[in-house]
Design a protein around this motif. Structure first.
Motif, PDB file in Angstrom:
ATOM      1  N   SER A  72       1.035   4.354  -2.974  1.00  0.00           N
ATOM      2  CA  SER A  72       0.878   5.788  -2.716  1.00  0.00           C
ATOM      3  C   SER A  72       2.064   6.577  -3.255  1.00  0.00           C
ATOM      4  O   SER A  72       1.895   7.625  -3.892  1.00  0.00           O
ATOM      5  N   ILE A  73       3.281   6.084  -3.024  1.00  0.00           N
ATOM      6  CA  ILE A  73       4.467   6.798  -3.500  1.00  0.00           C
ATOM      7  C   ILE A  73       4.560   6.741  -5.019  1.00  0.00           C
ATOM      8  O   ILE A  73       4.971   7.712  -5.665  1.00  0.00           O
ATOM      9  N   VAL A 127       7.401   6.873   4.924  1.00  0.00           N
ATOM     10  CA  VAL A 127       6.509   7.199   3.811  1.00  0.00           C
ATOM     11  C   VAL A 127       5.938   8.607   3.979  1.00  0.00           C
ATOM     12  O   VAL A 127       5.782   9.356   3.005  1.00  0.00           O
ATOM     13  N   LEU A 165       0.831  -1.208   0.000  1.00  0.00           N
ATOM     14  CA  LEU A 165       0.000   0.000   0.000  1.00  0.00           C
ATOM     15  C   LEU A 165       0.865   1.257   0.000  1.00  0.00           C
ATOM     16  O   LEU A 165       0.567   2.234  -0.701  1.00  0.00           O
ATOM     17  N   PHE A 166       1.929   1.250   0.783  1.00  0.00           N
ATOM     18  CA  PHE A 166       2.843   2.389   0.796  1.00  0.00           C
ATOM     19  C   PHE A 166       3.477   2.597  -0.578  1.00  0.00           C
ATOM     20  O   PHE A 166       3.643   3.733  -1.036  1.00  0.00           O
ATOM     21  N   SER A 211       5.582   4.018   8.427  1.00  0.00           N
ATOM     22  CA  SER A 211       4.674   5.123   8.115  1.00  0.00           C
ATOM     23  C   SER A 211       5.390   6.466   8.204  1.00  0.00           C
ATOM     24  O   SER A 211       5.103   7.380   7.424  1.00  0.00           O
ATOM     25  N   LEU A 240       2.063   6.648  -7.220  1.00  0.00           N
ATOM     26  CA  LEU A 240       1.114   7.610  -7.789  1.00  0.00           C
ATOM     27  C   LEU A 240       1.646   9.037  -7.680  1.00  0.00           C
ATOM     28  O   LEU A 240       1.553   9.827  -8.630  1.00  0.00           O
ATOM     29  N   ILE A 241       2.198   9.368  -6.534  1.00  0.00           N
ATOM     30  CA  ILE A 241       2.754  10.711  -6.356  1.00  0.00           C
ATOM     31  C   ILE A 241       3.926  10.934  -7.303  1.00  0.00           C
ATOM     32  O   ILE A 241       4.059  12.004  -7.915  1.00  0.00           O
ATOM     33  N   ASN A 243       6.318  11.548   1.100  1.00  0.00           N
ATOM     34  CA  ASN A 243       5.110  12.128   0.506  1.00  0.00           C
ATOM     35  C   ASN A 243       4.972  13.615   0.815  1.00  0.00           C
ATOM     36  O   ASN A 243       4.582  14.406  -0.050  1.00  0.00           O
TER      37      ASN A 243
END
Length: 466
Positions: free
Chosen positions: A197-198, A393, A193-194, A390, A200-201, A397
């Protein structure tokens, strides 16, 4: 001779780059940081309810005085996903007299089996006196370590524990502690999941960057691109490697990759803050070499601490780990003070934002590495790893958010609602001033009548109301 400087002035030409942090919307930045901190806390708390890191199995026996005792135990289904393996004896005795001495004589032999064959074997003898007296506080429990390994390729461990005759009766338990396969599967899913997210960014960040000319890209944006790519490489491919090819080597690579990402964050923190004082200046190579040399040491010490490599030299790696990380924090504070004195105007805001995020992240990394969360229930839960992952990440982000590229005037104008409203108001004021300056009759009418209305307008008003 002039004073030597690490930088060389290149003029006063300003960089045309525009980043998210340049919007100066302090409320939005505050809410963003608060949101990420709440997400970190939520991730840490969720780790308390996830599968536990360690599983502990005990095999107790009562050792009666005057009798010998033997315990044979086979531990099967050991995989590298357990990540570590420990075995020890826990003795328990409550003396009924003021002074008691128990002469222990315990022999332990153990063998490692792979594919049905003995891979290696070892043995230990515990020959010592267990003392109790009325002055010192009784040591009712005694731990005797047998074997401890971070990684193991053993599929099965066989133990043979022999107790010789003792003059006192006490209880003994062979304790087997090992990692939990379910915990490792859970953390692999979280890292996935992490990674998403990274990724996509990073995709949208790269999509914006090409629209900006190379000369307009800020150093912070270049560093952010590198950091995003390092995060993608360190988080996911190594995770896939361990999921598909579960060996001690793949687990070793996974741990080293994560420590490399943490070291990259340390280097990134040093650069982005220090660069604020070197705008429009040529930076010498020594500026990078000193920081890079330190971060290499930072990476090596962090990796050793994570792997818990035993040293034969008389040095505690945890102490070295503490001083290396504290040196980074002190170095960051020194740079922050130096930069804060030298910069002016809008750069003050950047210094404050960078300072909080960088030091907050480093303190969490330091606390986790030294095991400050090793408190009974928390230590064996997934909370420490959820927290550190977390935080890493979060750092990547939020730096991408602060350095988000804006390539044209429209992006700049509509960055935030506050900026848009301010620009419209300023434009309206300028337009009113220009219209008044270009109309001489309007000036004369305004001078003759303070209300700003002409005589003809005042006379026409009653006629229109009839």
């Amino acid at each position: 001779m002039g004073e030597y400087s690490a930088v060389e002035d290149l003029g006063t030409e300003q960089n045309d780059s525009f980043m998210g942090i340049d919007a100066h919307n302090r409320f939005n930045d505050f809410m963003t940081i608060l949101f990420f901190i709440l997400m970190i806390l939520a991730a840490g708390i969720s780790g308390l309810f996830a599968p536990r890191q360690r599983l502990l199995h005990g095999f107790p026996q009562l050792i009666e005085s005057g009798n010998t005792k033997r315990l044979q135990l086979n531990v099967t289904r050991i995989t590298p996903a357990n990540m570590y393996y420990k075995a020890y004896l826990m003795l328990n005795y409550f003396p009924s007299q003021k002074r008691v001495n128990i002469n222990l004589d315990i022999n332990v032999s153990y063998e490692c089996y792979e594919k049905g064959n003995i891979s290696w074997s070892n043995s230990k003898r515990f020959y010592r006196t267990w003392r109790f007296n009325e002055i010192e506080k009784p040591q009712n429990f005694l731990r005797l370590d047998i074997e401890s390994a971070r990684f193991t390729e053993c599929e099965e461990m066989r133990y043979d524990v022999n107790y010789s005759k003792h003059d006192k009766t006490f209880s003994s338990a062979l304790m087997i502690e090992q990692g939990n396969n379910a915990y490792y599967a859970f953390m692999s899913s979280v890292k996935l999941l992490f990674f998403l997210s990274i990724t996509l960014i990073n995709f949208w960040f790269d999509k914006k960057i090409p629209k900006i000319t190379e000369s307009s890209i800020a150093p912070q944006q270049r560093y952010t691109r590198y950091l995003l790519r390092i995060a993608i490489i360190c988080i996911f491919p190594t995770n896939i490697l361990t999921m598909l090819f579960l060996t001690s080597f793949s687990l070793l690579v996974d741990i080293l990759a994560f420590n490399f990402l943490v070291a990259s964050i340390a280097l990134f923190s040093l650069y982005i803050i220090d660069d604020l004082q070197y705008q429009n200046s040529k930076i010498y190579k020594s500026y990078f070499r000193i920081k890079l040399f330190y971060v290499i040491i930072y990476f090596l010490v962090g990796s050793l601490q994570s792997l818990k490599v035993p040293y034969n030299i008389k040095i505690n790696i945890s102490v070295v780990y503490f001083f290396v990380h504290m040196f980074l924090i002190v170095w960051l504070i020194y740079i922050i003070i130096k930069v804060y004195i030298r910069v002016s105007g809008d750069e003050y805001y950047k210094v404050r934002i960078y300072s909080f995020v960088c030091i907050f992240t480093e303190l969490i990394i330091l606390s986790n590495g030294l095991g400050f969360l090793n408190k009974k229930y928390i230590a064996s839960s997934a909370m420490p790893q959820m927290l550190i992952n977390s935080v890493v990440v979060f750092y990547v982000n939020i730096m991408a958010f602060f350095h988000w590229p804006f390539d044209n005037a429209r992006d700049r104008e509509y960055t935030t609602d506050n900026m848009k409203d301010n620009m419209i108001e300023d434009f309206a004021d300028d337009l009113m001033i220009k219209s008044n300056d270009s109309d001489p009759f309007a000036k004369q009418e305004n001078l003759s009548d303070p209300s700003g209305e002409s005589d003809s307008q005042l006379e026409a008003t009653p006629a229109e109301t009839k």
